[in-house]
Design an enzyme around this catalytic site. Sequence first.
Site, PDB file in Angstrom:
ATOM      1  N   ARG A  79       0.810  -1.227   0.000  1.00 45.69           N
ATOM      2  CA  ARG A  79       0.000   0.000   0.000  1.00 45.69           C
ATOM      3  C   ARG A  79       0.844   1.278   0.000  1.00 45.69           C
ATOM      4  NH1 ARG A  79      -3.834  -1.328   4.892  1.00 45.69           N
ATOM      5  NH2 ARG A  79      -2.177  -2.837   5.259  1.00 45.69           N
ATOM      6  N   GLY A  94       2.022 -15.270   7.023  1.00 43.63           N
ATOM      7  CA  GLY A  94       1.350 -14.825   8.240  1.00 43.63           C
ATOM      8  C   GLY A  94       2.322 -14.610   9.387  1.00 43.63           C
TER       9      GLY A  94
HETATM   10  C1  UD1 Z   1      -1.688  -7.855  12.978  1.00 41.65           C
HETATM   11  C2  UD1 Z   1      -2.371  -8.760  14.009  1.00 41.65           C
HETATM   12  C3  UD1 Z   1      -3.566  -8.041  14.590  1.00 41.65           C
HETATM   13  C4  UD1 Z   1      -3.165  -6.708  15.180  1.00 41.65           C
HETATM   14  C5  UD1 Z   1      -2.423  -5.874  14.145  1.00 41.65           C
HETATM   15  C6  UD1 Z   1      -1.852  -4.660  14.800  1.00 41.65           C
HETATM   16  C7  UD1 Z   1      -2.034 -11.069  13.319  1.00 41.65           C
HETATM   17  C8  UD1 Z   1      -2.610 -12.246  12.645  1.00 41.65           C
HETATM   18  N1  UD1 Z   1      -2.774  -9.973  13.352  1.00 41.65           N
HETATM   19  O1  UD1 Z   1      -2.612  -7.689  11.893  1.00 41.65           O
HETATM   20  O2  UD1 Z   1      -4.162  -8.840  15.607  1.00 41.65           O
HETATM   21  O3  UD1 Z   1      -4.306  -6.016  15.647  1.00 41.65           O
HETATM   22  O4  UD1 Z   1      -1.319  -6.621  13.576  1.00 41.65           O
HETATM   23  O5  UD1 Z   1      -1.300  -3.809  13.836  1.00 41.65           O
HETATM   24  O6  UD1 Z   1      -0.932 -11.167  13.824  1.00 41.65           O
HETATM   25  N2  UD1 Z   1       4.652  -9.928   8.715  1.00 41.65           N
HETATM   26  C9  UD1 Z   1       5.691 -10.751   8.382  1.00 41.65           C
HETATM   27  N3  UD1 Z   1       5.430 -11.899   7.718  1.00 41.65           N
HETATM   28  C10 UD1 Z   1       4.172 -12.271   7.399  1.00 41.65           C
HETATM   29  C11 UD1 Z   1       3.124 -11.429   7.746  1.00 41.65           C
HETATM   30  C12 UD1 Z   1       3.391 -10.260   8.412  1.00 41.65           C
HETATM   31  O7  UD1 Z   1       6.859 -10.451   8.656  1.00 41.65           O
HETATM   32  O8  UD1 Z   1       4.021 -13.339   6.813  1.00 41.65           O
HETATM   33  C13 UD1 Z   1       4.945  -8.676   9.412  1.00 41.65           C
HETATM   34  C14 UD1 Z   1       4.525  -7.463   8.615  1.00 41.65           C
HETATM   35  O9  UD1 Z   1       5.599  -6.989   7.814  1.00 41.65           O
HETATM   36  C15 UD1 Z   1       4.162  -6.472   9.719  1.00 41.65           C
HETATM   37  C16 UD1 Z   1       3.681  -7.370  10.856  1.00 41.65           C
HETATM   38  O10 UD1 Z   1       4.172  -8.656  10.592  1.00 41.65           O
HETATM   39  O11 UD1 Z   1       5.298  -5.764  10.170  1.00 41.65           O
HETATM   40  C17 UD1 Z   1       2.148  -7.402  10.998  1.00 41.65           C
HETATM   41  O12 UD1 Z   1       1.613  -7.920   9.799  1.00 41.65           O
HETATM   42  P1  UD1 Z   1       0.301  -7.318   9.137  1.00 41.65           P
HETATM   43  O13 UD1 Z   1       0.047  -8.037   7.884  1.00 41.65           O
HETATM   44  O14 UD1 Z   1       0.365  -5.859   9.103  1.00 41.65           O
HETATM   45  O15 UD1 Z   1      -0.793  -7.786  10.195  1.00 41.65           O
HETATM   46  P2  UD1 Z   1      -2.189  -7.097  10.432  1.00 41.65           P
HETATM   47  O16 UD1 Z   1      -3.168  -7.621   9.486  1.00 41.65           O
HETATM   48  O17 UD1 Z   1      -2.039  -5.645  10.559  1.00 41.65           O
END
Ligand code: UD1
Length: 492
Positions: free
Chosen positions: A17, A82
Amino acid sequence: MRNDVTVIVLAAGGGTRMKSKTMKVLHPIAGRSMIGHVLSAVASLEPTRVVAVVGNQREQVGPHIQALVPDVVLAVQESQDGTGHAVRMAWEALPAEQRTGTVVVAAGDTPLLEGESLRALIEAHTGSGDAVSILTGIVADPFGYGRIIRDDAGGVAAIVEEKDATSEQAEVNEISSGILAFDADFLDAALPQIGNDNSKGEYYLTDTVHLARQAGRTVGAFTIEDVNQTEGANDRAQLARLARQLNDRILERWMKHGVTIIDPLTTWIDVDVKLASDVTILPGVQLLGATVIAEDAVIGPDSTLKDVEVGVGARVVRTHGELAVIGAGANVGPFSYLRPGTELGARGKIGAFVETKNAQIGEEAKVPHLSYVGDAEIGEGANIGAGTIFANYDGIRKHKTIIGKHAKTSSNNTFVAPVHVGDGATTGAGSVIRRDVPAGALAVTSGPQRHYEEWAQRKRPGTKQAEAAVSASEQTENDEDTSQDGPPGVGD
Ligand code: UD1
Ligand code: MG
């Protein structure tokens, strides 16, 4: 922190985004990357170890993190399946004997996060015996966040993600910040049990809450007052809002330390800038990088200083400066451009429409007007005339000009480098100085003034220029005629 604490920072996500070729967590705010802010908050805890999970553009993100935290453990997550999967990659990157103590998981895109908040979560967790502790927040609009679902006794039963929430669950405005603290043994057992049977088909770290309850363990929730601290920047609009908030926080801190900031709305200060008390900042100022401003200095209005050192009581007006040093009591501006390597001595002056580069300008030396000073050494007390050019570039190489102590150079000079004007020397107006000038000498290079009479009448006949010249000479003749009649007003 004396406890055994591992911090896992998640930075593998794509950040699509942002619509940027720069990876999300590398976008800068307040003079640091987003992840730089998070890592600095983490470092203030003095954790036992830090693991960073990288994936997207890891060839940029990995080295950036390593530069900030040299002993970081980098874990690679090939595909972003995830947050639960990401933490598993981090866990597997650690040798078994290091999978101990308290494990804190944070995201790399929350630049407002402060070490104190992490410390409070860890303290709450450590004393509690809970398997997991969640840093939660109360927000007006919980859209997009994992909702904290409590049981009848008020204990945390689960975190439910936006896409999986029932309409009733979606109403809950207590949310997970995404920052969690785990008991290492519990995390070790729970990670392999996380499934991906949900609407996103991802392994959710938040499922550990439900798994803890299933295993008969308790889950804690620690509510953070300042929920902005855990807000992630997903797009540029959010990035700008967070930058504004972070800036407000930095300005508040300096005002509490005795800095006068006339207009906080138009003042931007990077996180590593250092200001002394009784510094005054006028509207429209950006202080960037490692800029340091000493007591009683007044900066602005409308100035940008990056990596600039400003001495006690100096005055800087409408100036752009980079990698420069401005001495105590010196005056700069308005409309000055100080490029890298500019060093202005105490009580010196760089005035209006002056550009300087790699120039050491001595104490009380002055370059007051309309000049370019490149690759120069100007001795103490010297004065450079208006409109002077230090011609430092011969088309191939740069050369140096030295102007001695207390030398006075006149207006519209060109110094063709390499050249040395001795101490106490003087140059005439309009001189082009190509050879060294001995100390104390007057150097004059423009020839004597010559007049070719009636040149305009002869060479430009029929023009307005020639007409003006003719009528001026007629006027002079008439004046001479009447003057022969005696002084005006006498005898008339
Ligand atoms: C996540 C939480 C949610 C919380 C929110 C707060 C989960 C499933 N959900 O949601 O409960 O309210 O953050 O902002 O944990 N990332 C990785 N690898 C992945 C996926 C994500 O490194 O495979 C990292 C992303 O770069 C980011 C962080 O993890 O820095 C959070 O991931 P994001 O996809 O933003 O999760 P949300 O949907 O925001
Ligand atoms: Mg997010």
